[in-house]
Design a protein around this motif. Structure first.
Motif, PDB file in Angstrom:
ATOM      1  N   VAL A  72       0.883  -1.174   0.000  1.00  0.00           N
ATOM      2  CA  VAL A  72       0.000   0.000   0.000  1.00  0.00           C
ATOM      3  C   VAL A  72       0.922   1.225   0.000  1.00  0.00           C
ATOM      4  O   VAL A  72       1.524   1.549   1.021  1.00  0.00           O
ATOM      5  N   PRO A  73       1.040   1.930  -1.148  1.00  0.00           N
ATOM      6  CA  PRO A  73       2.027   3.000  -1.285  1.00  0.00           C
ATOM      7  C   PRO A  73       1.554   4.393  -0.852  1.00  0.00           C
ATOM      8  O   PRO A  73       2.138   5.390  -1.255  1.00  0.00           O
ATOM      9  N   PHE A  74       0.513   4.455  -0.036  1.00  0.00           N
ATOM     10  CA  PHE A  74      -0.006   5.739   0.438  1.00  0.00           C
ATOM     11  C   PHE A  74      -0.476   5.566   1.880  1.00  0.00           C
ATOM     12  O   PHE A  74      -0.833   4.469   2.303  1.00  0.00           O
ATOM     13  N   ALA A  75      -0.453   6.659   2.640  1.00  0.00           N
ATOM     14  CA  ALA A  75      -0.887   6.612   4.038  1.00  0.00           C
ATOM     15  C   ALA A  75      -2.416   6.528   4.113  1.00  0.00           C
ATOM     16  O   ALA A  75      -3.122   7.003   3.219  1.00  0.00           O
ATOM     17  N   ILE A  76      -2.907   5.909   5.203  1.00  0.00           N
ATOM     18  CA  ILE A  76      -4.350   5.840   5.430  1.00  0.00           C
ATOM     19  C   ILE A  76      -4.645   6.136   6.900  1.00  0.00           C
ATOM     20  O   ILE A  76      -3.757   6.064   7.755  1.00  0.00           O
ATOM     21  N   ASP A  77      -5.890   6.474   7.176  1.00  0.00           N
ATOM     22  CA  ASP A  77      -6.414   6.528   8.534  1.00  0.00           C
ATOM     23  C   ASP A  77      -7.232   5.264   8.733  1.00  0.00           C
ATOM     24  O   ASP A  77      -8.012   4.881   7.857  1.00  0.00           O
ATOM     25  N   ALA A  78      -7.047   4.613   9.882  1.00  0.00           N
ATOM     26  CA  ALA A  78      -7.791   3.397  10.190  1.00  0.00           C
ATOM     27  C   ALA A  78      -8.581   3.597  11.477  1.00  0.00           C
ATOM     28  O   ALA A  78      -8.083   4.207  12.431  1.00  0.00           O
ATOM     29  N   LEU A  79      -9.820   3.107  11.473  1.00  0.00           N
ATOM     30  CA  LEU A  79     -10.691   3.168  12.646  1.00  0.00           C
ATOM     31  C   LEU A  79     -11.091   1.749  13.028  1.00  0.00           C
ATOM     32  O   LEU A  79     -11.510   0.975  12.175  1.00  0.00           O
ATOM     33  N   TRP A  80     -10.965   1.435  14.324  1.00  0.00           N
ATOM     34  CA  TRP A  80     -11.427   0.166  14.867  1.00  0.00           C
ATOM     35  C   TRP A  80     -12.684   0.466  15.673  1.00  0.00           C
ATOM     36  O   TRP A  80     -12.657   1.287  16.597  1.00  0.00           O
ATOM     37  N   LEU A  81     -13.807  -0.197  15.338  1.00  0.00           N
ATOM     38  CA  LEU A  81     -15.100   0.066  15.968  1.00  0.00           C
ATOM     39  C   LEU A  81     -15.640  -1.180  16.668  1.00  0.00           C
ATOM     40  O   LEU A  81     -15.444  -2.293  16.178  1.00  0.00           O
ATOM     41  N   VAL A  82     -16.355  -0.954  17.767  1.00  0.00           N
ATOM     42  CA  VAL A  82     -17.141  -1.996  18.406  1.00  0.00           C
ATOM     43  C   VAL A  82     -18.540  -1.432  18.565  1.00  0.00           C
ATOM     44  O   VAL A  82     -18.725  -0.389  19.205  1.00  0.00           O
ATOM     45  N   ASP A  83     -19.524  -2.068  17.939  1.00  0.00           N
ATOM     46  CA  ASP A  83     -20.913  -1.608  17.947  1.00  0.00           C
ATOM     47  C   ASP A  83     -21.027  -0.136  17.549  1.00  0.00           C
ATOM     48  O   ASP A  83     -21.802   0.620  18.135  1.00  0.00           O
ATOM     49  N   GLY A  84     -20.237   0.286  16.571  1.00  0.00           N
ATOM     50  CA  GLY A  84     -20.300   1.649  16.055  1.00  0.00           C
ATOM     51  C   GLY A  84     -19.513   2.672  16.847  1.00  0.00           C
ATOM     52  O   GLY A  84     -19.425   3.831  16.455  1.00  0.00           O
ATOM     53  N   GLU A  85     -18.913   2.272  17.961  1.00  0.00           N
ATOM     54  CA  GLU A  85     -18.124   3.201  18.777  1.00  0.00           C
ATOM     55  C   GLU A  85     -16.645   3.060  18.431  1.00  0.00           C
ATOM     56  O   GLU A  85     -16.116   1.949  18.354  1.00  0.00           O
ATOM     57  N   VAL A  86     -15.972   4.185  18.246  1.00  0.00           N
ATOM     58  CA  VAL A  86     -14.548   4.170  17.909  1.00  0.00           C
ATOM     59  C   VAL A  86     -13.757   3.725  19.134  1.00  0.00           C
ATOM     60  O   VAL A  86     -13.865   4.318  20.202  1.00  0.00           O
TER      61      VAL A  86
END
Length: 127
Positions: A72-86
């Protein structure tokens, strides 16, 4: 599908408005990685992703979910959720980034798209 952010208030409770216009749209064009192959591939081998795009990884139950940035040659933001909560937000670097968190849903966004999103906020997936 859209990815919509609802920030938590001072007490730590995220808004959950019934109004379809409430919240900040993080991605207007979200794709679901709903097969084993799509989840394994993720964003690998893509040259870029457009603004307003997200890749959503739904899982049947909460578990430890890891992401890597190999191919993956570009930066990303990642979010981990549980029941819609970050539960966790992290910016992953191109090629070398690694992130781990407990989640039943993981969302990958272009770098900068999740600025302002914090643990305790809610993320809504709208059709």
């Amino acid at each position: 599908m859209q990815v919509v952010h609802h920030p938590a208030d001072a007490t730590g409770v995220a808004s959950t408005a019934d109004d379809a216009t409430a919240g900040r749209v993080l991605a207007a064009d979200a794709e679901t990685a709903d097969s084993f192959l799509a989840q394994a591939r993720g964003l690998m081998f893509r040259r870029s992703v457009p603004e307003g795009y997200a890749l959503v990884f739904p899982f049947e139950e909460v578990g430890s979910r890891d992401l890597h940035m190999v191919f993956v040659p570009f930066a990303i933001d990642a979010l981990w959720l549980v029941d819609g909560e970050v539960r966790e937000r992290k910016r992953l670097r191109p090629w070398l980034g690694i992130g781990v968190g407990e989640a039943d849903t993981v969302i990958e966004l272009p770098a900068g798209a999740a600025d302002g999103v914090e643990a305790g906020d809610r993320i809504e997936l709208r059709e």
